[in-house]
Design an enzyme around this catalytic site. Structure first.
Site, PDB file in Angstrom:
ATOM      1  CG  HIS A 337     -27.144 -36.130   9.217  1.00 59.43           C
ATOM      2  ND1 HIS A 337     -27.965 -35.025   9.284  1.00 59.43           N
ATOM      3  CD2 HIS A 337     -27.793 -37.128   9.880  1.00 59.43           C
ATOM      4  CE1 HIS A 337     -29.066 -35.334   9.959  1.00 59.43           C
ATOM      5  NE2 HIS A 337     -28.995 -36.606  10.324  1.00 59.43           N
ATOM      6  CG  ASP A 414     -21.464 -34.275  11.920  1.00 61.03           C
ATOM      7  OD1 ASP A 414     -21.614 -34.584  13.117  1.00 61.03           O
ATOM      8  OD2 ASP A 414     -22.318 -34.523  11.045  1.00 61.03           O
ATOM      9  CD  GLN A 417     -24.309 -41.348  14.244  1.00 59.07           C
ATOM     10  OE1 GLN A 417     -24.071 -42.385  14.851  1.00 59.07           O
ATOM     11  NE2 GLN A 417     -25.505 -40.786  14.249  1.00 59.07           N
ATOM     12  CE  LYS A 440     -27.558 -38.456  16.508  1.00 54.00           C
ATOM     13  NZ  LYS A 440     -28.543 -39.215  15.722  1.00 54.00           N
ATOM     14  CB  CYS A 578     -31.112 -37.359   7.955  1.00 55.01           C
ATOM     15  SG  CYS A 578     -32.731 -37.150   8.715  1.00 55.01           S
TER      16      CYS A 578
END
Length: 619
Positions: A337, A414, A417, A440, A578
């Protein structure tokens, strides 16, 4: 065609999802898609208003026979005398005919073994409809049970209501309440129906994705906890498939926020009064919920931030500027991202470090051999996503972290997600930092968290200055608190941190592993259904994927597809998400992205696929 006021009415059927024509192919199993159906009661109320189950029952019977029967040996347009059984009451249970079955001798020109009468009542005749679709070249016969030589398409069909359509040009079949009367050939034109519905043609052997055995997890029950899913968008039920952008909020989170503002609202840490104590307790309890959710060793390892983007920037500014120098190397992947690209680019520009990118293969999977070749004595940091937001690829994070640590690099993971799709254990992963966003994972927007290993956090200087993060200030010097407060300058997003804690507690009660299992099955179902859409290209076909379905449609602009789906109440994301570098790796600038959550069902994916079929045939 004129219809007497006391006539029995009619059912009209037509196919909109046949590959090359709007005429229904005889003797073949059509691609599952959308059938258009209209029922008219001359001079009477619409069938759905009069008998909610009647139209569905009628469609199930006649549409299944229409779609599955081989051609009859009846000349086109000829009539035969019906020998059908006595009429079946409206709304009676109707069994679906199996696909591919051999035909028995016809019982009427339309092959219906039963005649079903619709109720009538006097009223003004309806307005004329557009011309009907071309009549079939031969009439279908009633299918018998499948034989050994039957077509491989052996599952029955089911028709699910999708929504109101109004008057439509469809093939018409009279429904006779007089079983001794001759059947009528389909007319060239018919009056407008009192009511028209779109019904989706669905194989009934689709997976029954209901309760996960032995867990208490049931997506259909869980849906009821999300009030926004009762919304109507453009007159249609909301189908929320934009979960990778943001998830909807369960009532438990909504209620917790309401309770905070009604009973606990105060600033934290800096007052002795009752509401300050309540707010502080709620805030720190939420920090502990984050700790438990990702299995961090201590609440002191958890820093509240606005979200993943701010969290990565915090690490880049606080750890990066203190530890990265000219000539050092930072490794990221092609899947990232923008929030996991831009901060490191800025750090490299500021320090003279070099940014390197690990490639992916044509399925969107990290090429591990190429990744490991990028690692070396100059590698000081690796920052990678656990799940790609654009493709859904699940990276081999544990293996990549181990490789980075062999070269002495610090690893940022990260998890934006990942947190809503799979269990996260930062100790098992052995990542040095883990970052995610609350919105999220069913929590409010504007709140997220950073996990950092204790030694790293304690050695990092603060990246912002102000109140709440200091222990003492004079005009000559400032003494800072230890982590995590050192990194939480000013008044934080207290209420939404409490909402994050409530969301994580709610998800832990459901079981993240249960959600992951269910979504894996749902993803497989959606992938197979999308493969039936003409001109659809799936972008990202990794073996290990989370609930993301990213695709393009031949001849269609992604933003227009998103707009057309919105007209049907279906929310997806259209654009570059993004994540422009990874989409350009596949030769596209944008995709349509449908992304899953545990409140999604097969019905949601069926609605998406049906709408895409309609878009591709221009309806």
């Amino acid at each position: 065609m004129s219809t007497p006021e006391s006539g029995p009415g009619e059912l009209r059927l037509g196919a909109s999802q046949v590959p090359t024509t709007t005429e229904i192919p005889r003797g073949t199993a059509p691609t599952p898609g959308v059938a258009l159906a209209a029922a008219r009661v001359p001079g009477g109320p619409s069938v759905p208003d009069a008998e909610p189950i009647a139209l569905t029952a009628l469609i199930q019977r006649y549409a299944n026979e229409l779609f599955t029967a081989p051609p009859a040996s009846v000349a086109p347009g000829s009539a035969t005398t019906s020998t059908a059984a006595p009429a079946v009451p409206v709304g009676a249970p109707v069994a679906s005919a199996p696909l591919g079955g051999e035909a028995s001798p016809p019982t009427s020109a339309f092959g219906f073994s039963d005649a079903i009468a619709l109720p009538t009542a006097p009223s003004a005749p309806p307005a004329a409809a557009p011309p009907a679709a071309a009549p079939p070249t031969s009439a279908p016969t009633t299918p018998a049970a499948p034989s050994a030589d039957a077509s491989p398409f052996t599952s029955p069909l089911r028709f699910d209501a999708l929504g109101d359509l109004g008057a439509l040009p469809l093939i018409s079949f009279p429904l006779l309440d007089d079983t001794s009367a001759p059947a009528l050939a389909p007319p060239a034109a018919t009056p407008a129906p009192d009511h028209a519905l779109a019904y989706e043609l669905v194989p009934t052997d689709r997976p029954s994705l209901g309760p996960v055995t032995g867990t208490g997890f049931d997506p259909h029950v869980l849906r009821r906890e999300f009030p926004i899913l009762n919304e109507r968008v453009n007159g249609k039920r909301l189908v929320w498939l934009d979960n990778a952008a943001t998830t909807q909020k369960p009532q438990a989170v909504i209620d917790r926020l309401k309770y905070f503002y009604e009973h606990e609202n105060s600033n934290i840490h800096r007052a002795a009064h009752t509401l300050a104590a309540r707010a502080t307790d709620a805030y720190e309890s939420a920090r502990d919920s984050v700790r438990r959710f990702i299995n961090a060793p201590s609440v002191k390892d958890i820093v509240f931030v606005r979200g993943t983007t701010e969290g990565i920037n915090l690490i880049a500014q606080a750890w990066g500027r203190a530890n990265v120098k000219a000539g050092d190397e930072i490794v990221i992947t092609h899947l990232e991202h923008h929030a996991n690209i831009v901060p490191w680019q800025q750090l490299c520009l500021a320090t003279g470090a070099v940014l390197k990118v690990a490639p992916v293969d044509d399925d969107g999977q990290i090429i591990l051999a190429a990744y490991e070749q990028l690692l070396g004595p100059k590698t000081v940091l690796v920052s990678l996503t656990q799940v790609s937001n654009a493709l859904g690829t699940i990276t081999p994070a544990r293996e990549m972290i181990e490789a980075a640590h062999r070269h002495g690099a610090v690893v940022v993971l990260d998890g934006a997600q990942a947190v809503s799709h799979m269990p996260v254990d930062v100790q098992a992963l052995d990542c040095d930092f883990f970052v995610f966003s609350g919105h999220k994972v069913f929590a409010p927007t504007g709140i997220g968290a950073v996990y950092g290993k204790r030694a790293l956090l304690e050695a990092m200087p603060p990246w912002q200055g102000g109140g709440n993060m200091i222990s003492d200030v004079t005009f000559e010097r400032t003494t800072f608190h230890g982590p995590p407060m050192r990194f939480e300058a000013g008044t934080g997003n207290i209420a939404d941190a409490v909402g994050l804690g409530a969301a994580l507690d709610w998800l832990m009660r459901i079981g993240v592993a249960n959600v992951g299992h269910y979504e894996h099955e749902l993803l497989g179902y959606g992938t197979a259904r999308l493969a039936t859409v003409p001109g659809l290209r799936m972008i990202g076909t990794a073996r290990d994927k989370a609930g993301v379905l990213s695709f393009t449609l031949a001849g269609q602009k992604t933003e227009q597809v998103g707009g057309m789906l919105d007209q049907e109440g279906i929310a997806v994301r259209s654009g570059h998400h993004c994540a422009q570098p990874i989409l350009r790796r596949f030769g596209v600038e944008a995709t349509v992205r449908a992304s899953l959550a545990p409140y999604n069902t097969c019905d949601d994916l069926d609605a998406l696929v049906a709408a895409l079929h309609r878009i591709q045939v221009g309806r």
